[in-house]
Motif scaffolding. Sequence first.
Motif, PDB file in Angstrom:
ATOM      1  N   GLY A   1       0.828  -1.208   0.000  1.00 56.13           N
ATOM      2  CA  GLY A   1       0.000   0.000   0.000  1.00 56.13           C
ATOM      3  C   GLY A   1       0.853   1.244   0.000  1.00 56.13           C
ATOM      4  N   ASN A   2       1.876   1.244   0.838  1.00 56.75           N
ATOM      5  CA  ASN A   2       2.775   2.388   0.896  1.00 56.75           C
ATOM      6  C   ASN A   2       4.181   1.967   0.538  1.00 56.75           C
ATOM      7  OD1 ASN A   2       0.583   3.295   3.258  1.00 56.75           O
ATOM      8  ND2 ASN A   2       1.193   4.836   1.780  1.00 56.75           N
ATOM      9  N   ALA A   3       4.248   1.320  -0.597  1.00 56.59           N
ATOM     10  CA  ALA A   3       5.554   0.890  -1.102  1.00 56.59           C
ATOM     11  C   ALA A   3       5.472   0.955  -2.614  1.00 56.59           C
ATOM     12  CB  ALA A   3       5.841  -0.534  -0.634  1.00 56.59           C
ATOM     13  N   PRO A   4       6.614   1.056  -3.265  1.00 55.82           N
ATOM     14  CA  PRO A   4       6.571   1.070  -4.727  1.00 55.82           C
ATOM     15  C   PRO A   4       6.101  -0.292  -5.249  1.00 55.82           C
ATOM     16  CG  PRO A   4       8.829   0.983  -3.920  1.00 55.82           C
ATOM     17  CD  PRO A   4       7.960   1.227  -2.739  1.00 55.82           C
ATOM     18  N   HIS A   5       5.286  -0.247  -6.298  1.00 52.30           N
ATOM     19  CA  HIS A   5       4.848  -1.499  -6.916  1.00 52.30           C
ATOM     20  C   HIS A   5       5.858  -1.959  -7.972  1.00 52.30           C
ATOM     21  CE1 HIS A   5       0.565   0.050  -5.887  1.00 52.30           C
ATOM     22  NE2 HIS A   5       1.187  -0.445  -4.833  1.00 52.30           N
ATOM     23  N   ILE A   6       6.441  -0.968  -8.606  1.00 48.49           N
ATOM     24  CA  ILE A   6       7.490  -1.277  -9.584  1.00 48.49           C
ATOM     25  C   ILE A   6       8.645  -0.319  -9.317  1.00 48.49           C
ATOM     26  CG2 ILE A   6       8.127  -1.314 -12.033  1.00 48.49           C
ATOM     27  CD1 ILE A   6       5.174  -1.775 -12.672  1.00 48.49           C
ATOM     28  N   THR A   7       9.867  -0.819  -9.340  1.00 49.26           N
ATOM     29  CA  THR A   7      11.030   0.055  -9.187  1.00 49.26           C
ATOM     30  C   THR A   7      11.870  -0.052 -10.452  1.00 49.26           C
ATOM     31  OG1 THR A   7      11.001  -0.433  -6.834  1.00 49.26           O
ATOM     32  CG2 THR A   7      12.969   0.636  -7.704  1.00 49.26           C
ATOM     33  N   ILE A   8      12.132   1.119 -11.040  1.00 50.83           N
ATOM     34  CA  ILE A   8      12.973   1.150 -12.238  1.00 50.83           C
ATOM     35  C   ILE A   8      14.411   1.373 -11.782  1.00 50.83           C
ATOM     36  CG2 ILE A   8      13.398   2.286 -14.456  1.00 50.83           C
ATOM     37  CD1 ILE A   8      10.588   1.367 -14.415  1.00 50.83           C
ATOM     38  N   ILE A   9      15.280   0.457 -12.139  1.00 53.50           N
ATOM     39  CA  ILE A   9      16.685   0.628 -11.769  1.00 53.50           C
ATOM     40  C   ILE A   9      17.537   0.503 -13.025  1.00 53.50           C
ATOM     41  CG2 ILE A   9      16.498  -0.153  -9.375  1.00 53.50           C
ATOM     42  CD1 ILE A   9      17.323  -2.917 -10.360  1.00 53.50           C
ATOM     43  N   PRO A  10      18.709   1.072 -13.001  1.00 50.65           N
ATOM     44  CA  PRO A  10      19.563   0.932 -14.181  1.00 50.65           C
ATOM     45  C   PRO A  10      19.935  -0.534 -14.375  1.00 50.65           C
ATOM     46  CG  PRO A  10      20.719   2.062 -12.405  1.00 50.65           C
ATOM     47  CD  PRO A  10      19.326   1.890 -11.954  1.00 50.65           C
ATOM     48  N   GLN A  11      20.104  -0.901 -15.645  1.00 50.37           N
ATOM     49  CA  GLN A  11      20.463  -2.287 -15.917  1.00 50.37           C
ATOM     50  C   GLN A  11      21.833  -2.586 -15.333  1.00 50.37           C
ATOM     51  OE1 GLN A  11      20.503  -3.429 -20.092  1.00 50.37           O
ATOM     52  NE2 GLN A  11      18.937  -4.904 -19.506  1.00 50.37           N
ATOM     53  N   GLU A  12      21.907  -3.735 -14.688  1.00 45.66           N
ATOM     54  CA  GLU A  12      23.191  -4.087 -14.102  1.00 45.66           C
ATOM     55  C   GLU A  12      24.206  -4.351 -15.189  1.00 45.66           C
ATOM     56  OE1 GLU A  12      23.325  -7.209 -11.121  1.00 45.66           O
ATOM     57  OE2 GLU A  12      21.414  -6.396 -10.395  1.00 45.66           O
ATOM     58  N   LYS A  13      25.342  -3.696 -15.037  1.00 47.08           N
ATOM     59  CA  LYS A  13      26.402  -3.975 -16.004  1.00 47.08           C
ATOM     60  C   LYS A  13      27.261  -5.089 -15.435  1.00 47.08           C
ATOM     61  CE  LYS A  13      26.440   0.828 -17.384  1.00 47.08           C
ATOM     62  NZ  LYS A  13      26.945   2.115 -16.931  1.00 47.08           N
ATOM     63  N   GLY A  14      27.804  -5.826 -16.310  1.00 50.75           N
ATOM     64  CA  GLY A  14      28.711  -6.877 -15.850  1.00 50.75           C
ATOM     65  C   GLY A  14      29.932  -6.220 -15.230  1.00 50.75           C
ATOM     66  N   PRO A  15      30.804  -6.997 -14.602  1.00 53.56           N
ATOM     67  CA  PRO A  15      32.017  -6.393 -14.063  1.00 53.56           C
ATOM     68  C   PRO A  15      32.757  -5.676 -15.198  1.00 53.56           C
ATOM     69  CG  PRO A  15      32.035  -8.810 -13.851  1.00 53.56           C
ATOM     70  CD  PRO A  15      30.751  -8.438 -14.470  1.00 53.56           C
ATOM     71  N   GLU A  16      33.003  -4.421 -14.990  1.00 53.06           N
ATOM     72  CA  GLU A  16      33.557  -3.646 -16.099  1.00 53.06           C
ATOM     73  C   GLU A  16      35.049  -3.903 -16.257  1.00 53.06           C
ATOM     74  OE1 GLU A  16      32.126   0.529 -17.223  1.00 53.06           O
ATOM     75  OE2 GLU A  16      31.374   0.106 -15.210  1.00 53.06           O
ATOM     76  N   ASN A  17      35.396  -3.896 -17.458  1.00 55.89           N
ATOM     77  CA  ASN A  17      36.825  -4.002 -17.719  1.00 55.89           C
ATOM     78  C   ASN A  17      37.433  -2.616 -17.538  1.00 55.89           C
ATOM     79  OD1 ASN A  17      39.301  -4.729 -18.488  1.00 55.89           O
ATOM     80  ND2 ASN A  17      38.777  -5.189 -20.624  1.00 55.89           N
ATOM     81  N   LEU A  18      38.049  -2.429 -16.402  1.00 61.92           N
ATOM     82  CA  LEU A  18      38.549  -1.092 -16.104  1.00 61.92           C
ATOM     83  C   LEU A  18      39.843  -0.784 -16.838  1.00 61.92           C
ATOM     84  CD1 LEU A  18      37.766  -0.922 -12.280  1.00 61.92           C
ATOM     85  CD2 LEU A  18      36.440  -0.022 -14.192  1.00 61.92           C
ATOM     86  N   ILE A  19      40.459  -1.855 -17.308  1.00 64.75           N
ATOM     87  CA  ILE A  19      41.726  -1.619 -18.008  1.00 64.75           C
ATOM     88  C   ILE A  19      41.473  -1.687 -19.502  1.00 64.75           C
ATOM     89  CG2 ILE A  19      44.077  -2.457 -18.365  1.00 64.75           C
ATOM     90  CD1 ILE A  19      43.742  -3.819 -15.566  1.00 64.75           C
ATOM     91  N   SER A  20      41.747  -0.614 -20.196  1.00 64.08           N
ATOM     92  CA  SER A  20      41.450  -0.582 -21.623  1.00 64.08           C
ATOM     93  C   SER A  20      42.444  -1.449 -22.378  1.00 64.08           C
ATOM     94  CB  SER A  20      41.537   0.852 -22.123  1.00 64.08           C
ATOM     95  OG  SER A  20      42.895   1.230 -22.122  1.00 64.08           O
ATOM     96  N   PRO A  21      42.053  -1.903 -23.543  1.00 64.02           N
ATOM     97  CA  PRO A  21      43.016  -2.652 -24.346  1.00 64.02           C
ATOM     98  C   PRO A  21      44.240  -1.785 -24.632  1.00 64.02           C
ATOM     99  CG  PRO A  21      40.850  -2.422 -25.449  1.00 64.02           C
ATOM    100  CD  PRO A  21      40.767  -1.692 -24.174  1.00 64.02           C
ATOM    101  N   ARG A  22      45.233  -2.447 -24.980  1.00 60.60           N
ATOM    102  CA  ARG A  22      46.483  -1.718 -25.221  1.00 60.60           C
ATOM    103  C   ARG A  22      46.255  -0.578 -26.193  1.00 60.60           C
ATOM    104  NH1 ARG A  22      51.853  -3.202 -24.545  1.00 60.60           N
ATOM    105  NH2 ARG A  22      51.292  -5.331 -24.010  1.00 60.60           N
ATOM    106  N   GLY A  23      46.575   0.625 -25.760  1.00 63.58           N
ATOM    107  CA  GLY A  23      46.373   1.805 -26.592  1.00 63.58           C
ATOM    108  C   GLY A  23      47.384   1.844 -27.728  1.00 63.58           C
ATOM    109  N   GLU A  24      47.133   2.745 -28.647  1.00 67.04           N
ATOM    110  CA  GLU A  24      47.986   2.816 -29.834  1.00 67.04           C
ATOM    111  C   GLU A  24      49.426   3.145 -29.493  1.00 67.04           C
ATOM    112  OE1 GLU A  24      46.110   5.425 -32.588  1.00 67.04           O
ATOM    113  OE2 GLU A  24      44.338   4.137 -32.667  1.00 67.04           O
ATOM    114  N   GLU A  25      49.498   4.005 -28.418  1.00 66.15           N
ATOM    115  CA  GLU A  25      50.865   4.420 -28.094  1.00 66.15           C
ATOM    116  C   GLU A  25      51.520   3.492 -27.097  1.00 66.15           C
ATOM    117  OE1 GLU A  25      48.944   7.824 -27.151  1.00 66.15           O
ATOM    118  OE2 GLU A  25      48.556   7.878 -29.302  1.00 66.15           O
TER     119      GLU A  25
END
Lengths: 229, 405
Positions: free
Chosen positions: B53-77
């Motif tokens: 009654g006093n609670a959300p019936h639906i909650t919109i949340i951002p889609q869960e991203k997988g564990p992010e690859n924080l290290i980028s592939p080897r850059g050009e330089e």
Amino acid sequence: MARIIVDTNKLVKVYGKDIKNEVLHGISLKIEEGEFVSIIGPSGSGKSTLLNILAALDRPTSGRVNVNGQEIDKMDDKQLALFRNSNMGFVFQFHHLLPEFTALENVMIPNWIAKGSPSDEVKQRAIKLLDLVGLKEYEDNLATQLSGGQKQRVAIARSLMNNPPILFADEPTGNLDTESTDKVYKLLRNINKELGTTFIIVTHDKDIANRTDRVIEIVDGNIKRDFFI
Amino acid sequence: MWFEFKVAVRFLKSGKTQTLLILLGITIGVMVQVFLGSLIQGLQKSLVNQTVGNAPHITIIPQEKGPENLISPRGEEGFRIITFDSNRGGIGRWRSLEEYLKKVDGIKAVSPTIDGSAFALRGQKSLSVIIRGVDINAADQIYDISDRIEAGDPTLGGNNILIGNELAKELNLSVGDNLNINTSMGIDDNFIIAGIFDLRSKDLNKSWIIISRDRAQTLFDLPDQVSNIELQIKDVFTANDIANIIMSENTNINAESWQKNNQQLLTALRSQGSSSLIIQIFVIIAVTLGIASVLAVSVLQKSRQIGILKAMGITSSRVGLIFLIQGGILGTIGSIIGTAGGIGLSQLFVNLVRDEMGNPLFPIDIDIAFILISISIAILAGMIAALIPARNSAKLNPVEVINNG
């Protein structure tokens, strides 16, 4: 000569499927309009069976029945019911009023069955008929509050409601004392004379039979005698 | 029809005891139906209301991203760039999403919210709290906060906050006091208590701190983002469907319905509903059998009258109709009295059965549609019950009746 209103040809009635019991063995008879006929015979003679067939309550096993110009032996149950309602009046031995209804309502029932709803005209006619049988002051009595003779007179008023050309009576005085019997007989006679209604009365009362115009005697499923008085 | 109706009524009137007995049977049957149905429906509504009654019936949340690859592939330089994503999964385009949600059929409240955990500090005490940044008007549509303020005012803005009465008690706070809040990211600030609420949940009253959405965005460093969007919908049982529609029409978000998170409650409600349905079905069967047996006896009792009517030329189907009408009349009268009785019984129950506080346990739900259905079922049952007697009556041969007196 008057019109033939009942015409049967070689009426046979067999009861039972496995053990066959032939009750009527080919009865042929003609009754004219306005006749006052009695059918007599000992019990088991088949006279009631004959009456049931003539009155469109039952069908013959073979043979032909023409009543009031219609071949009723070919009709199905529904057609027979409608035919009875508009062509026949019935007076039974045991009065057979509906105990849930008043005398006046009982008289109106044949019309209610036909028309499905009441009208003032019908009520007036029913009152007239009750008057005819001498029971006008009893119109609001329930059927159970009437004596045997009174019930039978109400039944006669009822049988006339739809103006039928033929009136069947099965032992109409069988349950009544001498005085009531006389009253009922005179009433039937009077109606026959006044309205020209054809009467077919089944009785084993010789006195009543002797006061009719024509006696048909059934013995063992055959007409034994058929004579005018 | 008029004639058949008249005969039916006369037949019923002539057998008064029988008629009354059948009526009593139908009345009790329908009474149980209506009472039980209202009770169960009231109970279920109240359970659902307590839950959502006093609670959300639906909650919109951002889609869960997988564990992010924080290290980028080897850059050009030849460098590798290590980035820390400052976006902790908020909804950036929430304003357009909010506009869209307000237009979705069946949604009645939309409240974009920023959530974050923090510590409330006072003296030596430090309590873990949840900061909820809302637009108070939108949040009211779900939580009714403004109506549940015990002290102070529900005015947000600036450094105003609303806290629950449990938290106030715990930290010995009252309206106008200052409260120091320390977020999990180490930001520290002072807030002024504008109001104290009671949301009728000890948990919420102890842990929630409500502030304005703008203030929460700066506090948690989420400029122009929200953590989630809470929704209330008109029919709580359509939450799954609406959630699915929202997800199919939008990308990168998840819509979680309350139904998903309350499977146990829903299973309980369903089994309760089906057991009450079974009881109701058996009540109907018992009532139908009762009517059928009494009418069957009545056909025997009235066989003489039926024979006379048939001799006078009534057709078999019309005789059958007389008994169907009797069943219909009995069903109608019985169910009307029974409904009144059932409603009366429900009221009695509400008035007699109370909790320790003297309040009714739960409101009984008198649902017109349900009552109309109960009445129609009773009338139908009456007529079905009359079918067999009607068929027997139609088979009756007038000759037998007449000859046997």
